[in-house]
Design a protein around this motif. Structure first.
Motif, PDB file in Angstrom:
ATOM      1  N   ASN A 157      34.845  44.661   1.679  1.00 29.53           N
ATOM      2  CA  ASN A 157      35.365  43.636   0.633  1.00 29.53           C
ATOM      3  C   ASN A 157      35.387  42.466   1.277  1.00 29.53           C
ATOM      4  O   ASN A 157      35.499  42.222   2.670  1.00 29.53           O
ATOM      5  N   ARG A 158      35.542  41.259   0.539  1.00 28.49           N
ATOM      6  CA  ARG A 158      35.774  39.698   1.152  1.00 28.49           C
ATOM      7  C   ARG A 158      34.924  39.478   2.363  1.00 28.49           C
ATOM      8  O   ARG A 158      35.382  38.926   3.169  1.00 28.49           O
ATOM      9  N   ILE A 159      33.623  39.538   1.939  1.00 25.33           N
ATOM     10  CA  ILE A 159      32.736  39.227   2.994  1.00 25.33           C
ATOM     11  C   ILE A 159      32.504  37.884   2.963  1.00 25.33           C
ATOM     12  O   ILE A 159      31.870  37.176   2.312  1.00 25.33           O
ATOM     13  N   PRO A 160      32.580  37.180   4.390  1.00 22.87           N
ATOM     14  CA  PRO A 160      32.389  35.790   4.333  1.00 22.87           C
ATOM     15  C   PRO A 160      30.990  35.482   4.524  1.00 22.87           C
ATOM     16  O   PRO A 160      30.383  36.114   5.621  1.00 22.87           O
ATOM     17  N   PHE A 161      30.179  34.626   3.935  1.00 20.05           N
ATOM     18  CA  PHE A 161      28.738  34.205   4.231  1.00 20.05           C
ATOM     19  C   PHE A 161      28.730  33.231   5.505  1.00 20.05           C
ATOM     20  O   PHE A 161      29.501  32.598   5.507  1.00 20.05           O
ATOM     21  N   ALA A 162      27.663  33.268   6.279  1.00 21.66           N
ATOM     22  CA  ALA A 162      27.429  32.561   7.080  1.00 21.66           C
ATOM     23  C   ALA A 162      27.311  31.100   6.785  1.00 21.66           C
ATOM     24  O   ALA A 162      26.959  30.906   5.499  1.00 21.66           O
ATOM     25  N   ASP A 163      27.705  30.205   7.552  1.00 21.47           N
ATOM     26  CA  ASP A 163      27.440  28.880   7.306  1.00 21.47           C
ATOM     27  C   ASP A 163      26.135  28.417   6.878  1.00 21.47           C
ATOM     28  O   ASP A 163      25.309  28.890   7.711  1.00 21.47           O
ATOM     29  N   GLY A 164      25.920  27.549   5.849  1.00 15.30           N
ATOM     30  CA  GLY A 164      24.616  27.162   5.490  1.00 15.30           C
ATOM     31  C   GLY A 164      24.049  27.984   4.273  1.00 15.30           C
ATOM     32  O   GLY A 164      22.781  27.706   3.898  1.00 15.30           O
ATOM     33  N   SER A 165      24.550  29.086   4.142  1.00 17.14           N
ATOM     34  CA  SER A 165      24.128  30.197   3.153  1.00 17.14           C
ATOM     35  C   SER A 165      24.414  29.609   1.653  1.00 17.14           C
ATOM     36  O   SER A 165      25.489  29.186   1.521  1.00 17.14           O
ATOM     37  N   PRO A 166      23.271  29.412   0.915  1.00 11.96           N
ATOM     38  CA  PRO A 166      23.564  29.341  -0.588  1.00 11.96           C
ATOM     39  C   PRO A 166      24.656  30.258  -1.150  1.00 11.96           C
ATOM     40  O   PRO A 166      25.357  29.434  -2.143  1.00 11.96           O
ATOM     41  N   MET A 167      24.606  31.128  -0.870  1.00 13.62           N
ATOM     42  CA  MET A 167      25.738  32.076  -1.268  1.00 13.62           C
ATOM     43  C   MET A 167      27.151  31.742  -1.126  1.00 13.62           C
ATOM     44  O   MET A 167      27.997  31.908  -1.800  1.00 13.62           O
ATOM     45  N   LYS A 168      27.359  31.009   0.002  1.00 11.34           N
ATOM     46  CA  LYS A 168      28.579  30.578   0.296  1.00 11.34           C
ATOM     47  C   LYS A 168      29.156  29.427  -0.525  1.00 11.34           C
ATOM     48  O   LYS A 168      30.301  29.481  -0.721  1.00 11.34           O
ATOM     49  N   LYS A 169      28.313  28.860  -1.224  1.00  9.95           N
ATOM     50  CA  LYS A 169      28.821  27.805  -2.344  1.00  9.95           C
ATOM     51  C   LYS A 169      29.015  28.513  -3.478  1.00  9.95           C
ATOM     52  O   LYS A 169      30.170  27.732  -4.052  1.00  9.95           O
ATOM     53  N   LEU A 170      28.671  29.591  -3.746  1.00  8.20           N
ATOM     54  CA  LEU A 170      29.162  30.298  -4.998  1.00  8.20           C
ATOM     55  C   LEU A 170      30.546  31.177  -4.792  1.00  8.20           C
ATOM     56  O   LEU A 170      31.408  31.417  -5.363  1.00  8.20           O
ATOM     57  N   TYR A 171      30.719  31.737  -3.378  1.00  9.43           N
ATOM     58  CA  TYR A 171      31.802  32.462  -2.976  1.00  9.43           C
ATOM     59  C   TYR A 171      32.471  31.847  -1.698  1.00  9.43           C
ATOM     60  O   TYR A 171      32.254  32.364  -0.755  1.00  9.43           O
ATOM     61  N   PRO A 172      33.085  30.850  -1.594  1.00  2.00           N
ATOM     62  CA  PRO A 172      33.540  30.230  -0.321  1.00  2.00           C
ATOM     63  C   PRO A 172      34.757  30.751   0.194  1.00  2.00           C
ATOM     64  O   PRO A 172      34.840  30.877   1.300  1.00  2.00           O
TER      65      PRO A 172
END
Length: 457
Positions: free
Chosen positions: A220-235
């Motif tokens: 759980n609580r997985i951090p997306f890599a920098d530059g990932s479009p998913m990181k914008k949804l789940y910062p």
């Protein structure tokens, strides 16, 4: 009879080239020498008793072949990456196929010419049958073996072209290729495929030093890599605070959500031999481990059983009695008609799939299942022997092309394969981020990143 006896001049000249046809004993011994020399040193029979030009040409090719074999042997121990480049791409396999076809034709012509040189009608009756049978056997083995090799090269070329990409080269990171391995399982009642087995193999491109990292699917609580479009949804990380756009918010759900609902975030994925689900999962694993992931390999478990059946089954040690199918009703397992019994078992594709898939029957749940999946992978690698490949090559290739998806480019297979060959002679580190040392529900990403870097050093 010694060779020098055959080289003594007779009334008509040297016995090997110009024998006395009336001397059946001499003709039979001469034929035996020529047949033996043809099998051991192709072209020698022609050089001694036939066309010297043809013989010298065939002998030159034979010596060239031995030189190439010697070079290949040296490369296998020193630079297997170079040697494996030829049979792991479509162009190289085409060259192999043409060379084998040429060998088959050449062996056919030389054998028929040697049969002519024996002058069977002048031999003793017993020698006539034995030598003719021996040359016929040599013809079948030589032409048949080369023909099978050419056919197998064609099948392999088709499989390589179907499974592996033709471009998208990525440079190694700090000398290492990091490859994400996913075991995908659509499963009954699921909306789309979810990768239930998630790991990363980090392979040193030169030395073959290998480290494997395993991440539980329920992380759980997985951090997306920098530059990932998913990181914008789940910062703050995927699944943090129960936030996601599918029914379960955990690592293997990233694939499902991106594949079903966020295709627009990855418009070039299909062109790159990938998919939105794969790319989102790659970025999640990069963030989780703190390392770049250059390539992925996805094994579709629904097709995995066909691959095992193509191998003729697989033998494993079953640690606990496992159900085939079934479901939980009021806390009890029901609907199970077939069990995989504890002990050493030879499993067909369906039972091997349930051996890797079953969540019930053991106290460890998903973690036991992860261990069984690794156990099955190792068993398959060890039991994929030359005889199995020889007798079932086409079935294995077809099943493998249906079961595996990857963005590994053909031109890099030699490098990866060569490093993997070196890895077999070394002890590989295997790190699983599971309980009791790690808590997938509340992962300490700073600690995990530190452990990964220390392992790679």
């Amino acid at each position: 009879m010694r060779v020098r006896e055959l080289s003594r001049p007779s009334e008509g000249g040297a016995p090997l080239r110009d024998p006395d046809p009336a001397d059946r004993r001499l003709m039979t011994k001469r034929a035996a020498w020529l047949a033996g020399l043809h099998v051991l040193i192709p072209g020698s029979a022609q050089a001694l008793a036939g066309s010297r030009r043809l013989g010298r040409f065939a002998l030159g090719l034979w010596l060239l072949g031995w030189a190439a074999l010697l070079v290949a042997l040296v490369l296998w121990f020193l630079l297997p990456q170079v040697l494996l480049t030829l049979p792991t791409n479509a162009l190289g396999l085409t060259v192999v196929q043409l060379l084998l076809a040429a060998w088959a034709i050449g062996w056919l012509l030389l054998t028929l010419d040697t049969l002519r040189l024996l002058r069977l009608a002048r031999l003793a009756p017993t020698g006539r049958g034995v030598l003719a049978g021996a040359l016929a056997l040599a013809l079948v083995v030589g032409v048949g073996g080369a023909g099978w090799g050419a056919w197998a090269a064609g099948v392999a070329r088709s499989t390589v072209g179907h499974v592996f990409a033709s471009g998208r080269y990525a440079a190694p990171a700090d000398g290492r290729y990091n490859i994400m391995l996913l075991g995908g399982d659509a499963g009954p009642g699921r909306s789309g495929l979810r990768p239930d087995s998630i790991s990363v193999v980090s392979l040193n491109a030169l030395t073959g030093d290998m480290v494997t990292f395993g991440l539980p699917r329920d992380t759980n609580r997985i951090p997306f890599a920098d530059g990932s479009p998913m990181k914008k949804l789940y910062p703050d990380g995927y699944g943090t605070g129960g936030r996601c756009n599918v029914d379960v918010c955990q690592l293997n759900s990233v694939y499902t959500e991106a594949q079903l609902k966020e295709q627009k975030l990855y418009p070039d994925a299909v062109k790159d031999h990938s998919s939105a689900g794969i790319e989102a999962t790659r970025e999640a694993v990069e963030g989780a481990l703190g390392i770049p992931i250059q390539y992925y390999v996805l094994i579709d478990m629904e097709s995995f059983d066909d691959l095992i059946d193509a191998m003729g089954g697989v033998t494993v040690t079953v640690p606990d009695r496992l159900p085939v199918g079934g479901h939980i009703v009021n806390g009890k397992l029901t609907g199970v008609k077939v069990w995989i019994e504890k002990g050493r078992r030879h499993l067909d594709g369906n039972k091997a799939l349930w051996f890797a898939r079953s969540r019930y029957g053991t106290a460890g749940g998903d973690y036991d299942r992860m261990a069984r999946q690794r156990q099955l992978e190792e068993a398959m690698l060890h039991q994929m022997n030359p005889l199995t490949l020889l007798t079932r090559f086409d079935r294995i290739a077809k099943a493998g092309s249906n079961a595996v998806a990857t963005d590994l480019p053909q031109g890099l297979l030699g490098t990866i394969g060569g490093a993997a060959v070196k890895a077999r002679t070394q002890k590989a580190d295997n790190i699983e981020f599971v309980k009791p040392d790690y808590d997938p529900a509340q992962p300490d990403w700073t600690r995990i990143h530190r452990v990964v870097q220390e392992a790679l050093r």
